[in-house]
Design a protein around this motif. Structure first.
Motif, short mmCIF file in Angstrom:
data_model
loop_
_atom_site.label_atom_id
_atom_site.label_comp_id
_atom_site.label_asym_id
_atom_site.label_seq_id
_atom_site.Cartn_x
_atom_site.Cartn_y
_atom_site.Cartn_z
N GLY A 76 0.82 -1.21 0.00
CA GLY A 76 0.00 0.00 0.00
C GLY A 76 0.85 1.25 0.00
N LEU A 77 1.95 1.22 0.73
CA LEU A 77 2.84 2.37 0.79
C LEU A 77 3.52 2.61 -0.55
CD1 LEU A 77 3.83 4.52 2.74
CD2 LEU A 77 5.71 3.01 3.36
N THR A 83 1.02 4.23 -2.85
CA THR A 83 0.80 5.62 -2.48
C THR A 83 1.92 6.51 -3.02
OG1 THR A 83 -0.40 5.04 -0.47
CG2 THR A 83 0.57 7.22 -0.55
N THR A 109 -3.02 4.38 7.51
CA THR A 109 -3.27 5.67 6.86
C THR A 109 -2.33 6.73 7.42
OG1 THR A 109 -5.59 5.12 6.49
CG2 THR A 109 -5.00 7.44 6.38
N GLN A 115 1.03 6.35 5.86
CA GLN A 115 1.03 6.85 4.49
C GLN A 115 1.11 8.37 4.45
OE1 GLN A 115 -2.61 4.61 3.58
NE2 GLN A 115 -1.57 3.74 1.82
N ALA A 154 -4.19 -1.68 -6.66
CA ALA A 154 -4.29 -2.32 -5.35
C ALA A 154 -5.06 -3.63 -5.44
CB ALA A 154 -4.96 -1.37 -4.36
N CYS A 157 -5.42 4.21 0.34
CA CYS A 157 -4.30 4.40 -0.59
C CYS A 157 -4.77 5.13 -1.85
CB CYS A 157 -3.72 3.04 -0.96
SG CYS A 157 -2.52 3.06 -2.30
#
Length: 364
Positions: A90-91, A94, A160, A163, A289, A302
């Motif tokens: 996810g990072l 992002t 979150t 991120q 994703a 994300c």
């Protein structure tokens, strides 16, 4: 799912937007009308505000932007960066979407619409200003409102925060070079001194103040109550942040009033590439994703981080570089008006498609 995915705590189910967030578009629209009305009837007053300038920084706007941004920075916990290696997918998405895709697609759409599609209806110098404003929006990923969007999609609150913290660190170093590059590519003169000063004033100063305040709140709180103390402080400061946003909009549209009254369709023209960009960036991040099997509680925030904009920063930098009455400043404020209805529609899409992602059953 990996063990790390299962271990992360799930936040409470969302309770919905507050009154301000739910009706943000209405408040901004009313502020726009107030600004146009006051700018038309009291031009001398806005002339006074315009004269409050030091080193190309309008002091009235600077104070209002700090009022908006400072409470947001208090909420950012850079200790969360220790978890940067947890669930990296996810990072990675992002960072790639926010810094390697979004600024460039926004610049491309801005050039397409204002140098091609809308070119017959807009003077070249105006088109150049609108392009610059859209570039500033595209290079500034969201810092604050994304926590609301994450909550509404039952996102992982801790992830979150990681991120957003990573984005803030990257923004310190990447915002100015990316904006300068894109402005140069579009043949807009780059005032490097003003751009770097803006980054210092509107990112570094409120960030440093936020970190100091957060440490002070934690130091004086009883053991185990630090998070609650920070939350109470945020609730106390929220009216100040809201007032800063709305007064900034009033000021901007006060200066832009005559132009808008003469050419009301300009708002719709600016909004067009912004809306296309928002849905396009969301689709890129969300589908990536899904293809990478990222859990929904990470995938939704994300995608929404990449879609939403740090419009407070974009507005302030546009004013510093191009001036209060510039088309660039107007374009960044239109971003505020467009953002909330678009983001709410994307939240609905994310919630409706939850079942197609890993970990959906545990989020119900």
């Amino acid at each position: 799912m990996s063990a790390a995915d299962k271990a992360a705590p799930l936040p409470q189910a969302p309770t919905g937007l507050g009154v301000f967030e739910r009706w943000l578009s209405l408040w901004v629209a009313l502020a726009i009308l107030a600004g146009i009305g006051l700018g038309t009837t009291l031009p001398g007053l806005f002339g006074v505000f315009a004269a409050l300038e030091v080193a190309k920084v309008n002091l009235a706007v600077a104070v209002l932007v700090w009022a908006m941004v400072y409470p947001m920075m208090v909420a950012v916990d850079f200790a969360s960066l220790a978890h940067i290696g947890d669930r990296p997918k996810g990072l990675v998405l992002t960072v790639v979407v926010n810094w390697l895709i979004k600024p460039f697609t926004m610049a491309g759409l801005a050039v397409l619409f204002f140098e091609v599609v809308f070119a017959p209806f807009i003077a070249p110098q105006d088109a150049e200003q609108y392009i610059a404003g859209l570039i500033l929006l595209g290079a500034a990923p969201c810092t604050a409102m994304v926590f609301v969007w994450s909550q509404l999609t039952r996102g992982d609150a801790t992830y979150t925060l990681v991120q957003v913290s990573v984005n803030d660190v990257i923004m310190i170093f990447a915002f100015a070079p990316i904006v300068a590059f894109l402005l140069g590519v579009t043949d807009i003169a780059v005032p490097w001194g003003t751009l770097l000063l803006s980054v210092a004033l509107y990112i570094l100063v409120p960030l440093a103040a936020g970190i100091a305040t957060r440490r002070w709140l934690l130091a004086r709180a009883a053991p185990g109550t630090g998070a609650a103390a920070i939350e109470r402080f945020g609730a106390t400061m929220k009216p100040v942040s809201v007032l800063g946003l709305l007064l900034t909009v009033v000021l901007l549209f006060g200066f832009q009033g005559p132009v808008i009254l003469d050419r009301p369709l300009v708002i719709a023209m600016i909004a067009t590439p912004l809306v296309i960009q928002s849905y396009g960036i969301f689709a890129i991040a969300y589908l990536a994703a899904w293809a990478w099997r990222v859990p929904h509680k990470v995938a939704a925030p994300c995608a929404l981080i990449g879609t939403s904009n740090f419009f407070e920063l974009a507005v302030a930098v546009a004013i510093s570089i191009f001036g209060l009455s510039s088309g660039a400043a107007l374009a960044t404020v239109v971003g505020v008006l467009v953002e909330v209805p678009v983001m709410l529609s994307l939240v609905a899409i994310a919630n409706a498609t939850r079942r197609h992602f890993p970990g959906a059953a545990s989020a119900e």
